[in-house]
Scaffold this active site. Structure first.
Site, PDB file in Angstrom:
ATOM      1  N   ASP A  87      -7.217  -2.781  14.192  1.00  0.00           N
ATOM      2  CA  ASP A  87      -8.661  -3.128  14.292  1.00  0.00           C
ATOM      3  C   ASP A  87      -8.776  -4.120  13.247  1.00  0.00           C
ATOM      4  O   ASP A  87      -9.820  -4.762  12.709  1.00  0.00           O
ATOM      5  CB  ASP A  87      -9.784  -1.750  13.176  1.00  0.00           C
ATOM      6  CG  ASP A  87      -8.973  -1.212  11.937  1.00  0.00           C
ATOM      7  OD1 ASP A  87      -7.667  -2.577  11.767  1.00  0.00           O
ATOM      8  OD2 ASP A  87      -9.064  -0.593  11.264  1.00  0.00           O
ATOM      9  N   GLU A  98      -9.741  -1.376   5.443  1.00  0.00           N
ATOM     10  CA  GLU A  98     -10.364  -1.448   6.920  1.00  0.00           C
ATOM     11  C   GLU A  98     -11.428  -2.363   7.269  1.00  0.00           C
ATOM     12  O   GLU A  98     -12.048  -3.226   6.250  1.00  0.00           O
ATOM     13  CB  GLU A  98     -10.809  -0.009   7.083  1.00  0.00           C
ATOM     14  CG  GLU A  98      -9.580   0.730   6.503  1.00  0.00           C
ATOM     15  CD  GLU A  98      -8.353   0.406   8.334  1.00  0.00           C
ATOM     16  OE1 GLU A  98      -8.400  -0.077   9.078  1.00  0.00           O
ATOM     17  OE2 GLU A  98      -8.259   1.937   8.786  1.00  0.00           O
ATOM     18  N   HIS A 125      -7.197  -4.994  10.644  1.00  0.00           N
ATOM     19  CA  HIS A 125      -6.628  -5.040   9.195  1.00  0.00           C
ATOM     20  C   HIS A 125      -5.540  -5.648   8.331  1.00  0.00           C
ATOM     21  O   HIS A 125      -4.261  -5.429   9.340  1.00  0.00           O
ATOM     22  CB  HIS A 125      -6.993  -3.723   8.274  1.00  0.00           C
ATOM     23  CG  HIS A 125      -5.669  -2.625   8.988  1.00  0.00           C
ATOM     24  ND1 HIS A 125      -5.969  -1.665   9.433  1.00  0.00           N
ATOM     25  CD2 HIS A 125      -4.615  -2.896   9.112  1.00  0.00           C
ATOM     26  CE1 HIS A 125      -4.925  -0.687   9.542  1.00  0.00           C
ATOM     27  NE2 HIS A 125      -3.901  -1.726   9.553  1.00  0.00           N
ATOM     28  N   ASP A 159       1.014  -1.590   0.003  1.00  0.00           N
ATOM     29  CA  ASP A 159       0.069  -0.403   0.169  1.00  0.00           C
ATOM     30  C   ASP A 159       0.818   0.995   0.244  1.00  0.00           C
ATOM     31  O   ASP A 159       1.706   1.039   0.199  1.00  0.00           O
ATOM     32  CB  ASP A 159      -0.813   0.201   1.021  1.00  0.00           C
ATOM     33  CG  ASP A 159      -0.684  -0.425   2.827  1.00  0.00           C
ATOM     34  OD1 ASP A 159       0.645  -0.353   2.515  1.00  0.00           O
ATOM     35  OD2 ASP A 159      -1.197  -1.256   3.407  1.00  0.00           O
TER      36      ASP A 159
END
Ligand code: PGA
Length: 288
Positions: free
Chosen positions: A161, A168, A163, A92
């Site tokens: 979280d 997400e 990810h 990313d």
């Protein structure tokens, strides 16, 4: 970590055909601390590179893989680990952050790995958050991965979280490389790298969950107690788009390398340690 004595390795030898079991597996490897986790993960990547000198590595950014990169650099400098035929694809990059910004993932990768090894610049791919046509760029990124023969081993961190990449909670489990809106939690977590929260990008271009699942092997790392819940949800919870790392359970060839703190909420740690000892024993016997 205390092991139940019933988990001792049985003295009788187990037939070699069982080795095959370890070829297709979700292996949860628990190491004492961050340094041991990093060495173990670097060893897995180095093994892949030695068996395949033109391997395609999927790379990750963030604090977690830094120790792995330091260990790979050490192996390059002292053990001639060769990156000259290696091709890389990063997971990313922030959207609209210039590649020369000190917090861009382009800068991160140059500073923490690429400048210190002999990878060829033309063999390195990182998503271009500045592309004018992001949709077209993402399509081409997928095509480039495919044309390279796919990713042999994809390194992954995990967000608090759950990810992977910047996928997400709520991301499609079939998603491909695309522009993604970051959650407030991720923006806050990443704020530590920027002078203030206002500077933290709110969007990123990320490989999708489906892209990640397309890699031949996955290597996910987690360190520290702040990751323990996400690790538990990913490994022992249901497969869910709410915890995108849980898709690891669907992939046939996964290594999860944790330090003890990150593993602290797993309910089956003793079993994972036992399985790992067995795997090491079989591999040693089989000479693999
Ligand atoms: P970290 O990030 O390694 O900086 O904790 C992991 C992630 O968000 O994927």
């Amino acid at each position: 970590m205390e092991l139940d004595s019933s988990f001792d390795i049985p003295p009788s030898s187990i037939p070699y055909y069982r080795v095959a079991e370890f070829a297709s597996k979700l292996r949860v490897i628990i190491e004492k601390d961050y340094a041991a986790m990093s060495r173990r993960a670097a060893g897995i990547i180095a093994k892949e590179m030695k068996s395949r000198p033109n391997a395609v590595l999927g790379l990750a950014t963030g604090s977690t893989p830094l120790g792995v990169y330091q260990e790979l650099i050490r192996m390059h400098e002292t053990e001639n680990l060769d990156f000259s035929g290696i091709r890389t694809f990063n997971l990313d990059e922030y959207y609209r952050l210039r590649p020369d910004h000190p917090e861009s993932y382009h800068s991160f990768m140059s500073k923490n790995l690429f400048e210190k090894i002999n990878v060829k610049p033309e063999n390195v791919s990182i998503p271009d958050g500045m592309a004018t046509d992001i949709g077209l760029f993402c399509e081409n990124y997928e095509k480039r991965i495919k044309d390279a023969g796919g990713i042999d081993i994809q390194l992954l961190g995990i967000g608090r979280d759950g990810h992977i990449g910047f996928n997400e909670p709520g991301s499609s489990l079939g998603s491909r490389t695309r522009l993604k809106t970051l959650t407030e939690e991720t923006i806050r977590d990443n704020a530590r790298f920027f002078d203030n929260e206002g500077e933290v990008p709110h969007f990123a271009v990320t490989m999708g969950v489906g892209t990640i699942l397309g890699a031949k092997k996955l290597l996910m790392l987690a360190s520290g107690s702040n990751k323990a819940r996400a690790v538990r949800d990913a490994i022992e919870g249901p497969v869910s788009a709410q915890v995108t790392a849980s898709v690891l359970q669907l992939h046939p060839n996964v290594f999860v390398v944790l330090d003890e703190e990150a593993a602290s909420m797993l309910s089956r740690s003793a079993y994972y340690v036992y399985v790992e000892r067995m795997a090491e024993k079989f591999e040693a016997e089989a000479g693999t």
